[in-house]
Design a protein around this motif. Structure first.
Motif, PDB file in Angstrom:
ATOM      1  N   ARG A   1       0.957  -1.309  -0.052  1.00  0.00           N
ATOM      2  CA  ARG A   1       0.101   0.007   0.016  1.00  0.00           C
ATOM      3  C   ARG A   1       0.912   1.311  -0.047  1.00  0.00           C
ATOM      4  N   GLY A   2       0.415   2.381  -0.544  1.00  0.00           N
ATOM      5  CA  GLY A   2       1.005   3.511  -0.682  1.00  0.00           C
ATOM      6  C   GLY A   2       0.122   4.571  -1.099  1.00  0.00           C
ATOM      7  N   THR A   3       0.619   5.917  -0.998  1.00  0.00           N
ATOM      8  CA  THR A   3      -0.246   7.244  -1.112  1.00  0.00           C
ATOM      9  C   THR A   3       0.404   8.012  -2.206  1.00  0.00           C
ATOM     10  N   TYR A   4      -0.213   8.679  -3.114  1.00  0.00           N
ATOM     11  CA  TYR A   4       0.266   9.644  -3.987  1.00  0.00           C
ATOM     12  C   TYR A   4      -0.513  10.920  -3.838  1.00  0.00           C
ATOM     13  N   GLU A   5       0.035  12.092  -4.412  1.00  0.00           N
ATOM     14  CA  GLU A   5      -0.496  13.232  -4.522  1.00  0.00           C
ATOM     15  C   GLU A   5      -1.049  13.584  -5.806  1.00  0.00           C
ATOM     16  N   GLY A   6      -1.946  14.702  -5.496  1.00  0.00           N
ATOM     17  CA  GLY A   6      -2.741  15.183  -6.953  1.00  0.00           C
ATOM     18  C   GLY A   6      -3.609  14.041  -7.472  1.00  0.00           C
ATOM     19  N   GLU A   7      -4.444  14.582  -8.724  1.00  0.00           N
ATOM     20  CA  GLU A   7      -5.391  13.571  -9.103  1.00  0.00           C
ATOM     21  C   GLU A   7      -4.664  13.089 -10.391  1.00  0.00           C
ATOM     22  N   LEU A   8      -4.924  11.879 -10.785  1.00  0.00           N
ATOM     23  CA  LEU A   8      -4.514  11.280 -11.927  1.00  0.00           C
ATOM     24  C   LEU A   8      -5.745  10.906 -13.045  1.00  0.00           C
ATOM     25  N   HIS A   9      -5.382  11.655 -14.158  1.00  0.00           N
ATOM     26  CA  HIS A   9      -6.238  11.380 -15.425  1.00  0.00           C
ATOM     27  C   HIS A   9      -5.584  10.731 -16.516  1.00  0.00           C
ATOM     28  N   TYR A  10      -6.396  10.371 -17.210  1.00  0.00           N
ATOM     29  CA  TYR A  10      -6.012   9.757 -18.682  1.00  0.00           C
ATOM     30  C   TYR A  10      -4.999   8.629 -18.544  1.00  0.00           C
ATOM     31  N   ARG A  11      -4.128   8.620 -19.489  1.00  0.00           N
ATOM     32  CA  ARG A  11      -3.194   7.463 -19.360  1.00  0.00           C
ATOM     33  C   ARG A  11      -1.881   7.462 -19.066  1.00  0.00           C
ATOM     34  N   TRP A  12      -1.357   6.468 -18.392  1.00  0.00           N
ATOM     35  CA  TRP A  12      -0.174   6.598 -17.807  1.00  0.00           C
ATOM     36  C   TRP A  12       0.610   4.874 -18.154  1.00  0.00           C
ATOM     37  N   TYR A  13       1.850   5.089 -18.169  1.00  0.00           N
ATOM     38  CA  TYR A  13       2.487   3.931 -18.225  1.00  0.00           C
ATOM     39  C   TYR A  13       3.093   3.657 -16.693  1.00  0.00           C
ATOM     40  N   LEU A  14       3.038   2.233 -16.370  1.00  0.00           N
ATOM     41  CA  LEU A  14       3.145   2.110 -15.241  1.00  0.00           C
ATOM     42  C   LEU A  14       4.275   0.823 -14.912  1.00  0.00           C
ATOM     43  N   ARG A  15       5.449   1.115 -14.011  1.00  0.00           N
ATOM     44  CA  ARG A  15       6.537   0.320 -13.711  1.00  0.00           C
ATOM     45  C   ARG A  15       6.661   0.015 -12.354  1.00  0.00           C
ATOM     46  N   LEU A  16       6.981  -1.368 -11.850  1.00  0.00           N
ATOM     47  CA  LEU A  16       7.083  -1.914 -10.497  1.00  0.00           C
ATOM     48  C   LEU A  16       8.379  -2.471 -10.420  1.00  0.00           C
ATOM     49  N   MET A  17       9.226  -2.256  -9.409  1.00  0.00           N
ATOM     50  CA  MET A  17      10.416  -2.663  -9.078  1.00  0.00           C
ATOM     51  C   MET A  17      10.763  -2.691  -7.845  1.00  0.00           C
ATOM     52  N   PRO A  18      11.625  -3.407  -7.282  1.00  0.00           N
ATOM     53  CA  PRO A  18      12.022  -3.566  -6.037  1.00  0.00           C
ATOM     54  C   PRO A  18      13.028  -2.499  -5.647  1.00  0.00           C
ATOM     55  N   GLN A  19      13.631  -1.771  -6.521  1.00  0.00           N
ATOM     56  CA  GLN A  19      14.536  -0.558  -6.331  1.00  0.00           C
ATOM     57  C   GLN A  19      13.742   0.557  -5.963  1.00  0.00           C
ATOM     58  N   LEU A  20      14.333   0.945  -4.954  1.00  0.00           N
ATOM     59  CA  LEU A  20      13.352   2.274  -4.434  1.00  0.00           C
ATOM     60  C   LEU A  20      13.928   3.665  -4.947  1.00  0.00           C
ATOM     61  N   ASP A  21      15.173   3.762  -5.649  1.00  0.00           N
ATOM     62  CA  ASP A  21      15.366   4.910  -6.237  1.00  0.00           C
ATOM     63  C   ASP A  21      15.152   4.842  -7.883  1.00  0.00           C
ATOM     64  N   PRO A  22      14.211   5.931  -8.278  1.00  0.00           N
ATOM     65  CA  PRO A  22      14.068   5.832  -9.726  1.00  0.00           C
ATOM     66  C   PRO A  22      14.962   5.952 -10.736  1.00  0.00           C
ATOM     67  N   LYS A  23      16.080   6.502 -10.115  1.00  0.00           N
ATOM     68  CA  LYS A  23      17.063   6.936 -11.124  1.00  0.00           C
ATOM     69  C   LYS A  23      18.123   5.725 -11.348  1.00  0.00           C
ATOM     70  N   GLN A  24      17.844   4.728 -10.655  1.00  0.00           N
ATOM     71  CA  GLN A  24      18.658   3.633 -10.592  1.00  0.00           C
ATOM     72  C   GLN A  24      17.914   2.327 -11.052  1.00  0.00           C
ATOM     73  N   HIS A  25      16.818   2.498 -11.913  1.00  0.00           N
ATOM     74  CA  HIS A  25      16.030   1.741 -12.297  1.00  0.00           C
ATOM     75  C   HIS A  25      16.534   0.715 -13.270  1.00  0.00           C
TER      76      HIS A  25
END
Length: 174
Positions: free
Chosen positions: A124-148
Motif C-alpha cells: 500500500r502507498g499514497t500519491y499526491e494530486g489527481e490522476l487522469h488519462y493514460r499512464w505507463y506503470l513500472r513496478l520494481m524492488p529498487q526504491l531509487d527511480p534513477k537507478q531503475h
C-alpha cells in the motif's frame, strides 16, 4: 501652395500601413517561438543510442520477472489517494516496492510512489494530486527511480483512468 510643414516620419499614414503587418508578424513569431521552447515535447530521448545499447539490461529484468512468475494487480483509490498492489510469484517479498507512473508526454508529471508491505504480497502507498488519462506503470524492488536499471526485476503495465482504476502488471513480452 502647401505652406504646412511636413509631418514627422512617424505620423505618416503610409509608413504605418507598410510597417504594421511586419511588426505583427514579428510579435506572433516571437510568441510562437517562446511557446515552442517553453512547452517542448519530452517524448524523444536525446540519448537514444545509449538507450538502445542498454536494452539488453532491461530485457534481463523482464526475463528474471518471467522466471520468478511475477505478476501484480494495482488498484488506485482516488477518494483517499491510496494505491494498493497484490504481488504474486516465487519471490521473497521485499519490504518496499517502487511504483513509477510515467506520463506519455510530459516528464514533469511523472510520479514515483513507494509502496510498503502490509502483508505477504500485499502493498500500500499514497500519491499526491489527481490522476487522469493514460499512464505507463513500472513496478520494481529498487526504491531509487534513477537507478531503475540496477533493479533485479520489473513489471510493466498501462492504465487509463478514464476507463478504470485498476491495471495488471506483467513482465514485458519480448
Amino acid at each position: 501652395m502647401n505652406d504646412l510643414p511636413p509631418k514627422p516620419w512617424y505620423r505618416e499614414t503610409w509608413l504605418w500601413f507598410v510597417l504594421a503587418p511586419l511588426i505583427l508578424v514579428m510579435l506572433v513569431s516571437l510568441t510562437m517561438v517562446s511557446i515552442a521552447v517553453r512547452h517542448a515535447d519530452d517524448t524523444v530521448s536525446d540519448t537514444y543510442y545509449k538507450d538502445s545499447r542498454m536494452y539488453h539490461y532491461t530485457a534481463d529484468q523482464d526475463e528474471r520477472a518471467q522466471a520468478l512468475q511475477l505478476a501484480a494487480l494495482v488498484q488506485f483509490t482516488p477518494q483517499d489517494n491510496t494505491v494498493s498492489l497484490d504481488l504474486t510469484g516465487i519471490v521473497d517479498y521485499p519490504q518496499q516496492l517502487l511504483l513509477s507512473l510515467s506520463h506519455p508526454v510530459e516528464e514533469d508529471l511523472d510520479h514515483h510512489i513507494p509502496l510498503s508491505q502490509v502483508s505477504s504480497g500485499r502493498y500500500r502507498g499514497t500519491y499526491e494530486g489527481e490522476l487522469h488519462y493514460r499512464w505507463y506503470l513500472r513496478l520494481m524492488p529498487q526504491l531509487d527511480p534513477k537507478q531503475h536499471l540496477d533493479s533485479d526485476w520489473r513489471l510493466k503495465g498501462e492504465i487509463n483512468f478514464e476507463l478504470g482504476h485498476a491495471a495488471p502488471l506483467n513482465p514485458a513480452v519480448q
